[in-house]
Design a protein around this motif. Sequence first.
Motif, PDB file in Angstrom:
ATOM      1  N   ALA A  71      26.333 -41.261 -20.861  1.00 55.66           N
ATOM      2  CA  ALA A  71      25.608 -40.184 -19.702  1.00 55.66           C
ATOM      3  C   ALA A  71      24.411 -40.607 -19.478  1.00 55.66           C
ATOM      4  N   ALA A  72      23.479 -40.908 -20.343  1.00 58.23           N
ATOM      5  CA  ALA A  72      22.060 -41.249 -20.152  1.00 58.23           C
ATOM      6  C   ALA A  72      21.962 -42.653 -19.400  1.00 58.23           C
ATOM      7  N   ARG A  73      22.687 -43.435 -19.695  1.00 52.51           N
ATOM      8  CA  ARG A  73      22.824 -44.690 -18.975  1.00 52.51           C
ATOM      9  C   ARG A  73      23.062 -44.488 -17.643  1.00 52.51           C
ATOM     10  N   GLN A  74      23.983 -43.518 -17.249  1.00 50.18           N
ATOM     11  CA  GLN A  74      24.684 -43.626 -15.976  1.00 50.18           C
ATOM     12  C   GLN A  74      23.388 -42.798 -15.123  1.00 50.18           C
ATOM     13  N   ALA A  75      22.972 -41.769 -15.756  1.00 49.95           N
ATOM     14  CA  ALA A  75      22.041 -40.855 -15.154  1.00 49.95           C
ATOM     15  C   ALA A  75      20.721 -41.588 -14.516  1.00 49.95           C
ATOM     16  N   VAL A  76      20.297 -42.557 -15.339  1.00 47.26           N
ATOM     17  CA  VAL A  76      19.182 -43.205 -15.155  1.00 47.26           C
ATOM     18  C   VAL A  76      18.988 -44.272 -14.142  1.00 47.26           C
ATOM     19  N   THR A  77      20.295 -44.583 -13.804  1.00 45.94           N
ATOM     20  CA  THR A  77      20.737 -45.856 -12.975  1.00 45.94           C
ATOM     21  C   THR A  77      19.832 -45.390 -11.446  1.00 45.94           C
ATOM     22  N   GLY A  78      19.024 -46.223 -11.146  1.00 47.74           N
ATOM     23  CA  GLY A  78      18.573 -45.810  -9.726  1.00 47.74           C
ATOM     24  C   GLY A  78      17.847 -44.688  -9.718  1.00 47.74           C
ATOM     25  N   ASN A  79      17.387 -44.099 -10.815  1.00 49.30           N
ATOM     26  CA  ASN A  79      16.478 -42.916 -10.979  1.00 49.30           C
ATOM     27  C   ASN A  79      15.287 -43.176 -11.532  1.00 49.30           C
ATOM     28  N   GLN A  80      14.147 -42.675 -10.987  1.00 47.42           N
ATOM     29  CA  GLN A  80      12.853 -42.730 -11.745  1.00 47.42           C
ATOM     30  C   GLN A  80      12.752 -41.701 -13.217  1.00 47.42           C
ATOM     31  N   GLY A  81      13.679 -40.641 -12.988  1.00 48.44           N
ATOM     32  CA  GLY A  81      13.590 -39.819 -14.161  1.00 48.44           C
ATOM     33  C   GLY A  81      14.898 -38.882 -14.001  1.00 48.44           C
ATOM     34  N   ILE A  82      15.327 -38.095 -15.087  1.00 44.97           N
ATOM     35  CA  ILE A  82      16.472 -37.216 -14.894  1.00 44.97           C
ATOM     36  C   ILE A  82      15.941 -36.000 -15.157  1.00 44.97           C
ATOM     37  N   ASP A  83      17.012 -34.766 -15.089  1.00 44.68           N
ATOM     38  CA  ASP A  83      17.025 -33.694 -15.446  1.00 44.68           C
ATOM     39  C   ASP A  83      18.362 -33.184 -16.069  1.00 44.68           C
ATOM     40  N   GLU A  84      18.430 -32.006 -16.860  1.00 43.95           N
ATOM     41  CA  GLU A  84      19.685 -31.954 -17.589  1.00 43.95           C
ATOM     42  C   GLU A  84      20.605 -31.759 -16.446  1.00 43.95           C
ATOM     43  N   GLU A  85      20.478 -31.210 -15.464  1.00 49.47           N
ATOM     44  CA  GLU A  85      21.656 -31.126 -14.415  1.00 49.47           C
ATOM     45  C   GLU A  85      22.346 -32.485 -13.971  1.00 49.47           C
ATOM     46  N   GLN A  86      21.318 -33.289 -13.780  1.00 45.20           N
ATOM     47  CA  GLN A  86      21.919 -34.707 -13.396  1.00 45.20           C
ATOM     48  C   GLN A  86      22.606 -35.435 -14.505  1.00 45.20           C
ATOM     49  N   PHE A  87      21.934 -35.121 -15.663  1.00 46.99           N
ATOM     50  CA  PHE A  87      22.642 -35.683 -17.082  1.00 46.99           C
ATOM     51  C   PHE A  87      24.033 -35.201 -17.328  1.00 46.99           C
ATOM     52  N   LEU A  88      24.098 -33.855 -17.145  1.00 41.69           N
ATOM     53  CA  LEU A  88      25.426 -33.308 -17.542  1.00 41.69           C
ATOM     54  C   LEU A  88      26.692 -33.696 -16.593  1.00 41.69           C
ATOM     55  N   ARG A  89      26.169 -33.899 -15.522  1.00 45.44           N
ATOM     56  CA  ARG A  89      27.248 -34.650 -14.751  1.00 45.44           C
ATOM     57  C   ARG A  89      28.027 -35.866 -15.030  1.00 45.44           C
ATOM     58  N   HIS A  90      27.327 -36.660 -15.920  1.00 42.72           N
ATOM     59  CA  HIS A  90      27.794 -37.666 -16.509  1.00 42.72           C
ATOM     60  C   HIS A  90      28.614 -37.618 -17.945  1.00 42.72           C
ATOM     61  N   LEU A  91      28.450 -36.463 -18.576  1.00 43.29           N
ATOM     62  CA  LEU A  91      29.001 -36.492 -19.862  1.00 43.29           C
ATOM     63  C   LEU A  91      30.511 -36.128 -19.599  1.00 43.29           C
ATOM     64  N   SER A  92      31.096 -36.472 -20.744  1.00 48.91           N
ATOM     65  CA  SER A  92      32.809 -36.099 -20.821  1.00 48.91           C
ATOM     66  C   SER A  92      32.868 -34.809 -20.655  1.00 48.91           C
TER      67      SER A  92
END
Length: 250
Positions: A158-179
């Motif tokens: 999830a972290a790998r997907q969330a940071v792709t193309g982003n300078q930083g991530i927040d919890e909401e962005q991260f959660l979208r990529h979790l199972s």
Amino acid sequence: MSDASHISHSCEDIFPARLELPRHIAIIMDGNGRWAQQRHLPRFAGHKSGVKSARMAVEVCANFHLDALTLFAFSSENWKRPRTEVDLLMNLFISALREEAASLHENNIRMRVIGDRTAFSDKLQKRIDEVETLTAGNDGMTLSIAANYGGRWDILQAARQAVTGNQGIDEEQFLRHLSLSDLPEPDLFIRTGGEQRISNFLLWQLAYTELYFTDTLWPDFDKSHLAAAMRDYAGRQRRFGRTAEQVEKA
């Protein structure tokens, strides 16, 4: 699973009280091997018998109109087991998918597999794709099978997907990529077999889940045991960081 008419039967006989039900139950189905060994049977006999308990859990949870049931079938650490046992487990997975697909679809259950399926054979991956495609449009309970799954893997991917193309991530962005990101987080976690740990299962998602452990081995886990776990859950006060007084007022 059994046919649609059976699944629609009332569950008043196992859970008669009008108590609050969980929306999502997650289960570690532990104790298959020990169940077989106690009966002087090969370990695989326990895994095969455990399929019946899994079928029961699906039927009961669907009958109660739960949003989701997640079953931990095979962890990313289980590859360390003897090769013969692993091969038999993979074949059992294929046959169970084949046998249960039509019933899941008839009962409006959506099934999917979470985990890294790239390690599976082409045959198993194809079978998974077929069942997921068949049930994709169903809007009843979601049955998630965690196979070659690990909580640490889930967080890392999830972290790998969330940071792709982003300078930083927040919890909401991260959660979208979790199972299971599209489902409510598990309300109730059940582990059979007597062990009291979560074993790298849904590490992020279980943060506020109510934990229930039982000595009952998975093949012996029946409707009465599941009802007991649900009654135990209904008797707990879930605070999510609030005080008891705040919860009672709410």
